[in-house]
Design a protein around this motif. Structure first.
Motif, PDB file in Angstrom:
ATOM      1  N   ARG A 118       0.828  -1.200   0.000  1.00  0.00           N
ATOM      2  CA  ARG A 118       0.000   0.000   0.000  1.00  0.00           C
ATOM      3  C   ARG A 118       0.864   1.252   0.000  1.00  0.00           C
ATOM      4  NH1 ARG A 118      -4.926   1.662   4.174  1.00  0.00           N
ATOM      5  NH2 ARG A 118      -6.142   2.767   2.581  1.00  0.00           N
ATOM      6  N   GLY A 173      -7.167   4.418  -3.296  1.00  0.00           N
ATOM      7  CA  GLY A 173      -6.671   3.387  -2.395  1.00  0.00           C
ATOM      8  C   GLY A 173      -5.419   3.774  -1.637  1.00  0.00           C
ATOM      9  N   LEU A 213      -3.079   5.652   1.038  1.00  0.00           N
ATOM     10  CA  LEU A 213      -3.293   6.235   2.352  1.00  0.00           C
ATOM     11  C   LEU A 213      -2.675   7.626   2.354  1.00  0.00           C
ATOM     12  CD1 LEU A 213      -4.246   6.000   5.292  1.00  0.00           C
ATOM     13  CD2 LEU A 213      -1.983   5.069   5.851  1.00  0.00           C
ATOM     14  N   HIS A 270     -14.468  10.037   3.333  1.00  0.00           N
ATOM     15  CA  HIS A 270     -13.508   9.866   4.427  1.00  0.00           C
ATOM     16  C   HIS A 270     -14.279   9.878   5.746  1.00  0.00           C
ATOM     17  CE1 HIS A 270     -13.565  14.164   2.997  1.00  0.00           C
ATOM     18  NE2 HIS A 270     -14.102  14.278   4.199  1.00  0.00           N
ATOM     19  N   GLU A 305      -8.093   7.332   3.491  1.00  0.00           N
ATOM     20  CA  GLU A 305      -7.864   6.618   2.240  1.00  0.00           C
ATOM     21  C   GLU A 305      -8.414   7.441   1.081  1.00  0.00           C
ATOM     22  OE1 GLU A 305      -9.369   2.514  -0.001  1.00  0.00           O
ATOM     23  OE2 GLU A 305      -9.461   2.659   2.193  1.00  0.00           O
TER      24      GLU A 305
END
Length: 280
Positions: free
Chosen positions: A9, A50, A52, A73, A95
């Motif tokens: 991620r 997607g 962060l 959010h 995110e």
């Protein structure tokens, strides 16, 4: 700053600082702005759905401020509270979703004053698969009440009146062009974008890649934003401007200069390693 977790991620971190600063809105005309990072509009924040996001907000200005992000959010990250007083800071973490064209702005009351003074910027969330390579441009439609009478005297895209009239945007004839168009104009109910000698596809809010309409004029209320795509078939000067004549005459006017061949370092469409088209 961009890092990647062990699970793959992507984490993106930015710092936005509220600053009081005089900005030039026309040659020799200055406006006492409230800014993010000393500029109006604030920095364009770009990410992929997607990711962060961590945005460290520091209030180095003279008034209370926040950052409100459009999109999805948790409510505690929405930016209408907590109010960040001068000298304080707050970290927004969420995110990035959904993909599309969004914006961010201060949400402190009186709201119209904080937005009109310059506390806004563009927030682009790319789809995971990216978009087709294109000559990309961010255009934020804004205006300024230079004599503080409650009406705007100067109109522009990206703050500087008539800038693209005197400095046309060079594009390749036949190349795909993409505009991330955002309206942040205060005191006027609507603003608009009109393209001469061509038509563009309108992807409303940029959240669907399979639905568009074809037109040469689009009208937006404040906070509304759309992705525009077009190809200019013929070389030459193509005017663009607001289709409220008053706005055009007061600074919201420019040109695309379509040329036979555009070099990569002059903005020709290229695909980078992240799968996004080149942009300015």
């Amino acid at each position: 700053e961009v890092t990647t977790h062990a699970d793959g991620r992507v984490v993106r971190r930015w710092e936005l600082v509220a600053l009081d600063r005089d900005i030039e809105i026309a040659p020799g005309v200055f406006f006492p702005a409230w800014t993010y990072n000393g500029q109006v509009p604030g920095p364009t924040l770009r990410c992929t759905e997607g990711d962060l996001l961590q945005v460290e907000f520091v209030n180095a200005g003279s008034h209370p401020h926040t950052i409100h992000f459009h999109g999805t959010h948790p409510p505690e990250m929405d930016g209408f509270e907590p109010i960040v007083e001068p000298g304080q800071h707050f970290t927004y973490e969420f995110e990035a979703k959904p993909f599309g064209l969004h914006l961010y702005h201060c949400h402190t009351m009186p709201l119209k004053r904080h937005i009109h003074k310059g506390l806004y910027g563009t927030f682009i969330v790319d789809p995971p698969e990216g978009r087709e390579p294109a000559r990309e441009m961010v255009m934020v439609m804004n205006a300024f009440d230079s004599n503080l009478d409650g009406d705007n005297e100067v109109y522009a895209v990206n703050t500087s009146a008539f800038y693209y009239h005197h400095h046309p945007v060079r594009v390749g004839a036949g190349d795909l062009c993409r505009i991330y168009l955002v309206n942040t104009t205060e005191f006027d109910l609507i603003n608009s974008f009109h393209l001469h000698a061509g038509m563009f596809k309108v992807f409303r809010t940029g959240t669907r890649a399979d639905q568009y309409e074809l037109t040469d004029t689009i009208m937006l209320c404040q906070g509304e934003r759309h992705v525009l795509e077009f190809r200019l078939e013929h070389p030459g000067m193509h005017m663009f401007h607001a289709h409220q004549s008053e706005f055009a005459e007061l600074g919201w006017m420019g040109f695309f200069e379509a040329v036979d061949r555009l070099a990569a370092d002059d903005g020709a469409p290229v695909r980078d390693r992240g799968g996004h088209g080149g942009h300015v």
